[in-house]
Design an enzyme around this catalytic site. Structure first.
Site, PDB file in Angstrom:
ATOM      1  N   ASP A 148     -29.869  34.978  14.235  1.00 42.89           N
ATOM      2  CA  ASP A 148     -30.885  35.953  13.848  1.00 42.89           C
ATOM      3  C   ASP A 148     -31.910  35.295  12.934  1.00 42.89           C
ATOM      4  OD1 ASP A 148     -28.779  35.892  11.855  1.00 42.89           O
ATOM      5  OD2 ASP A 148     -29.729  37.634  10.913  1.00 42.89           O
ATOM      6  N   GLU A 152     -26.992  37.352   9.519  1.00 42.87           N
ATOM      7  CA  GLU A 152     -27.065  36.606   8.259  1.00 42.87           C
ATOM      8  C   GLU A 152     -28.314  36.981   7.476  1.00 42.87           C
ATOM      9  OE1 GLU A 152     -27.702  33.365   5.354  1.00 42.87           O
ATOM     10  OE2 GLU A 152     -29.065  34.078   6.903  1.00 42.87           O
TER      11      GLU A 152
END
Length: 397
Positions: A75, A140
């Protein structure tokens, strides 16, 4: 053999618009790289009330020990103003010897290089005598609730055990080989609310200005210093990050004031002992009448953000020496062992196995025109490949 080229691997991953919490095709692309290498791949969606569902990926090659994990995230943060980018944020264009794209260094580049390193190791030496796994999250850069922590729990419940982990975050401040992270400071956040009495600014004796109280309390949090640092860590540091009164009138004394703070702390403290110290400071400051002569003690409330990050330090010599040796062998540079910077998902992994972090140069992460030197992708792949060979040699000895 496929996936040996880190440049091609990274271009594929960048072209997946995986802005948190979207998977964006990044895990599908990674699965397509890993399966031909012999990895068994699981796609695990984690859920929690009030948070977006997150798709994560776990892949393992081999069934025996020793077991080396590579951890990271696909991500990325939002791109901001698309028009401000010199090249499209998901284009993976190469110009001037650099590849442009969101996630180029944070941290699709690290993933691309480790995939290439494993592929090259298999091509030259066969499957490692042990196991290699990828633990990859899509959370994250977000709340970090449905990502690494839940994927670790899922894998551990299946019987997965790891001997060491390398996180591919961008750890180098200036050039590849500068720094390995061997630990992280803890992080604790809270919010103080001071209750006063609203009134007219011309009649302060009829009111109780909470701004005076909040200033007393926040000064006590910032001074004196909490400590002078330790052998492996910087001094603990507290920053007041906002002070709010919600007052739109200049002639009205507000009824309430609030301040938020964050402290990054070293191994002098635990989260619990630090909370006790902060409350003790606030209690002492509440009775200090420097700004509130003749007034009762400041009336305050404190709330703590959930899930403080705990300080940790990795002392596994085989892991650190294998990585340091690989960096020096490839770059000629001896890396600094550091605990500086913010938090990472290593804070979750350290509860399962020894963990260190090493990746690309982080100067452009989260910026417009995030980019990576193409030459660094090849160098990092060589470092990872050397590390894999060395670590399995140490672990088997």
């Amino acid at each position: 053999m496929t996936s040996t080229d880190p440049i091609a691997n990274l271009a594929t991953l960048i072209r997946c618009p995986s802005v948190t919490p979207a998977e964006g095709g990044a895990h599908s692309a990674l699965e397509a790289m890993l399966k031909p290498l012999g990895f068994a791949v699981d796609r695990v969606t984690a859920k929690d009330a009030g948070t977006p569902d997150i798709e994560n990926l776990y892949a393992r090659l081999g069934s025996d020990g020793p077991h080396l994990m590579f951890a990271g995230h696909t991500d990325v943060v939002p791109v901001g103003d698309d028009g401000a980018w010199t090249h499209g944020p998901f284009s993976a264009d190469i110009a001037g010897g650099e590849m442009y794209g969101r996630g180029a260094v944070d941290m699709k580049g690290g993933i691309a290089c480790f995939v290439a390193a494993v592929a090259r190791h298999i091509e030259k030496h066969g499957v490692p005598k042990g196991s290699v796994s990828f633990l990859i999250t899509g959370d994250e850069e977000g709340p970090a609730i449905n990502g690494t922590t839940k994927l670790l729990g899922w894998a551990a419940a299946k019987g997965e055990r790891w001997d060491a982990c390398l996180v591919g975050e961008p750890t180098n401040p200036d050039r590849l080989g500068d720094m390995i992270k061997i630990g992280r400071r803890g992080s604790l956040s809270g919010r103080i609310t001071v209750n006063g009495v609203q009134g007219h600014a011309a009649y302060p004796h009829l009111a109780d200005n909470p701004v005076r109280g909040i200033l007393q309390l926040t000064q006590a949090l910032m001074d004196p210093p909490f400590d002078n640092g330790t052998e492996n860590f910087q001094p603990s540091n507290l920053e007041v990050t906002t002070i709010d009164v919600g007052n739109g009138a200049v002639n009205v004394i507000p009824a309430k004031a609030a301040a938020a703070f964050n402290i990054r702390f070293n191994d002098t403290w635990t989260a619990e002992s630090l909370m006790a110290e902060i409350i003790a400071r606030l209690d002492r400051a509440a009775t200090d009448g420097a700004l509130r002569a003749g007034r009762d003690p400041v009336r305050y409330e404190i709330t703590w953000n959930e899930r403080p990050s705990h300080v940790f330090l990795t002392r596994n010599n085989a892991l650190i020496d294998s990585l340091s040796g690989a960096i020096e062998a490839v770059t000629g540079q001896q890396p600094k062992l550091s605990t500086t910077g913010g938090t990472s998902d290593a804070r979750f992994i350290k509860d399962y196995c020894p963990v260190v972090e090493f990746g690309l140069v982080g100067q452009t992460m989260h910026m417009v025109d995030e980019r990576v030197a193409v030459a660094d992708l090849e160098t990092l792949t060589e470092i990872y490949e050397t590390f894999i060979f060395s670590w399995f040699g140490h672990a088997a000895a």
